[in-house]
Write an enzyme that holds these catalytic residues in place. Structure first.
Site, PDB file in Angstrom:
ATOM      1  N   HIS A  19     -52.557  23.753  53.266  1.00  0.00           N
ATOM      2  CA  HIS A  19     -53.122  23.258  52.010  1.00  0.00           C
ATOM      3  C   HIS A  19     -52.025  22.687  51.116  1.00  0.00           C
ATOM      4  O   HIS A  19     -52.235  21.682  50.445  1.00  0.00           O
ATOM      5  CB  HIS A  19     -53.879  24.381  51.290  1.00  0.00           C
ATOM      6  CG  HIS A  19     -55.170  24.711  51.981  1.00  0.00           C
ATOM      7  ND1 HIS A  19     -56.397  24.429  51.457  1.00  0.00           N
ATOM      8  CD2 HIS A  19     -55.407  25.252  53.202  1.00  0.00           C
ATOM      9  CE1 HIS A  19     -57.350  24.798  52.306  1.00  0.00           C
ATOM     10  NE2 HIS A  19     -56.766  25.314  53.370  1.00  0.00           N
TER      11      HIS A  19
ATOM     12  N   ASP B 216     -57.088  22.218  44.692  1.00  0.00           N
ATOM     13  CA  ASP B 216     -57.636  22.503  46.013  1.00  0.00           C
ATOM     14  C   ASP B 216     -59.083  22.956  45.831  1.00  0.00           C
ATOM     15  O   ASP B 216     -59.360  23.825  44.988  1.00  0.00           O
ATOM     16  CB  ASP B 216     -56.801  23.626  46.642  1.00  0.00           C
ATOM     17  CG  ASP B 216     -57.022  23.736  48.130  1.00  0.00           C
ATOM     18  OD1 ASP B 216     -58.191  23.872  48.537  1.00  0.00           O
ATOM     19  OD2 ASP B 216     -56.029  23.671  48.874  1.00  0.00           O
TER      20      ASP B 216
END
Ligand code: UDP
Length: 457
Positions: free
Chosen positions: A20, A110
């Site tokens: 990520h 995110d």
């Protein structure tokens, strides 16, 4: 830098894992290259793993500042703590920038962290989630969130026919959806990505038009995402960010020199690169099948076996295979994939690894283990034709014979020429998407333009 004019300030917040941090940091670098001030705000524990020019780095807290998730040990506890501590420390950071005359225009977060949008809105600034999975996988989870598909997804109802997606067989479906009780906290997190999208100013997805146009478009009413990928360092694509050969983040020490030296001694396209990414843990049985499969194939191999996995290798294997193989605990994957010696990538099909294989034009053998990897592997083989998916037996294990068969087929078998041709085609399309005037580039420019207009108001 394409432009030098100051164009707003974006704070980018990744979920603190390698798969990520990489694409979100890359997005921050891309924005910075277009004149936007970009700051990556990440947990204290991951802060030291980031080293990059042109992007600021600031800490926020997940409440486990010493070792992050490893310290929390429990997904539920970790996520709750991140939400509470992350919201507070992000808010303080936005305020700090406001007070110091560098106000934040937008928080790009995110999509696993929807609370960041609430914080952005409390401060009256833009908020935009960044989805790190494929559009296909986001599409499926979005339908579930909206009650248009119910859980668990069952064998009897496959192939699953969803408008805009290819028919999905049972092995292609994300594992959480077949066994919702297996990882309830992760499943809840993946569904929460869609919980407050109506408040978001933009939605970004790390994929591109040419790769998944229909898969994204057919859900655009519920998930109107801007496709801005692949978020892979520019040196491998359009080259428009100076010295951009790596993501600039590594949670483990990469053994790059050893790998490159070893690869230099090998002829072109003869080495198999094997990696299961940063999270997968293989069973002893799975590990042994790979060990004997690689050995039996007779091919050279470079295998990333994380330190926590190395005690699963058979005794003496590393020494007995020195001629043929190199095992390292971590590497700079892009440098390896780019190396002339690599002929095939055995991958768990994490979305970043999949995009990296596509972007660098390396034929793949998918050995997916869980989550979205199963769906990505289907696309690798059946939709994009850039590799094969190794089939599991009834016990869910890829046997050595299957691995050998896939390796031989991808490297030199009947389908090998077509796979290589497709891999080159996708490489070009990936480059085109992020190059000047490409589909992803245009979407990013539109976003930057918006920030500029807001600043001028
Ligand atoms: N990676 C790396 N070195 C390695 C193995 C992986 O740099 O030895 C990087 C890889 O390039 C990718 C990321 O780690 O960007 C893994 O992300 P992915 O989505 O493929 O899988 P995950 O780790 O999230 O399962």
């Amino acid at each position: 830098m394409e432009e030098t004019e100051y164009r707003g300030h974006v704070v980018v917040i990744p979920y603190p894992s390698q798969g990520h941090i990489n694409p979100l940091l890359q997005f921050a670098k891309r924005l910075a290259s277009k004149g936007v001030k970009a700051t990556i705000a990440t947990t204290r524990y991951t802060l030291k793993s980031i080293c990059t020019a042109n992007v600021g780095v600031e800490p926020i807290s997940d409440g486990f500042d010493e070792s992050g998730f490893a310290q929390a040990k429990n997904v539920d506890l970790f996520l709750k703590s991140f939400k509470a501590n992350g919201s507070r420390t992000l808010s303080e950071l936005i305020q700090k920038f406001q007070d110091s005359g560098s106000p934040v225009s937008c928080v790009v977060y995110d999509s696993f962290l929807p609370w960041a949008l609430d914080v952005a809105k409390q401060h009256g600034i833009y908020g935009a989630p960044f989805f790190t999975n494929s559009a296909t996988v986001s599409h499926i989870f979005c339908l579930i969130h909206h009650g248009k598909l119910s859980l668990p997804l069952k064998l009897e109802t496959t192939p699953l026919i969803i408008p805009g997606l290819p028919p999905l067989n049972f092995p292609d479906l994300p594992s959480f959806l077949k066994l919702p009780e297996s990882y309830p906290a992760y499943l809840a997190m993946k569904l929460s990505q869609f919980s407050n999208l109506d408040m978001a100013d933009w939605i970004f997805s790390n994929t591109f038009e040419e790769l998944e146009a229909e898969e994204a478009r057919s859900i655009s009413k519920l998930w109107p995402a801007k496709l801005i990928g692949p978020m892979v360092p520019a040196a491998y694509l359009d080259g428009r960010i100076e010295d951009d050969k790596g993501y600039g983040a590594s949670l483990w020490e990469p053994f790059s020199d050893d790998c490159i030296k070893w690869l230099e001694t090998k002829p072109p396209k003869t080495v198999v690169y094997v990696s299961f990414g940063s999270m997968v843990s293989l069973t002893l049985e799975e590990m042994e099948e790979i060990v004997w499969g690689l050995k039996e194939s007779g091919l050279h191999f470079l295998w990333v076996v994380k330190e926590s996995e190395q005690d699963k290798l058979p005794d003496g294997f590393v020494d007995s295979t020195k001629e043929k193989g190199l095992i390292v605990s971590w590497c700079n994957q892009l440098e390896i994939l780019e190396n002339q010696a690599i002929g095939c990538f055995v991958t768990h099909c994490g979305w970043n690894s999949t995009l990296e294989g596509l972007s660098l034009g390396v034929p793949m053998v998918g050995v997916p283990k869980w989550a979205d990897q199963l769906t990505d592997a289907k696309f690798v083989e059946e939709i994009w034709g850039v590799g094969l998916r190794a089939k599991e037996d009834d016990k869910g294990v890829v046997r050595k014979e299957e691995l050998v068969m896939c390796l031989k087929e991808v490297m030199e078998g009947e389908r090998s020429q077509q796979i290589k041709k497709n891999a080159s085609k996708w490489r070009e399309l990936a480059k085109k998407a992020v190059s000047e005037g490409g589909s992803s580039d245009k979407n990013i420019n539109e976003f930057v333009q918006h920030l500029v207009q807001k600043d001028r108001q």
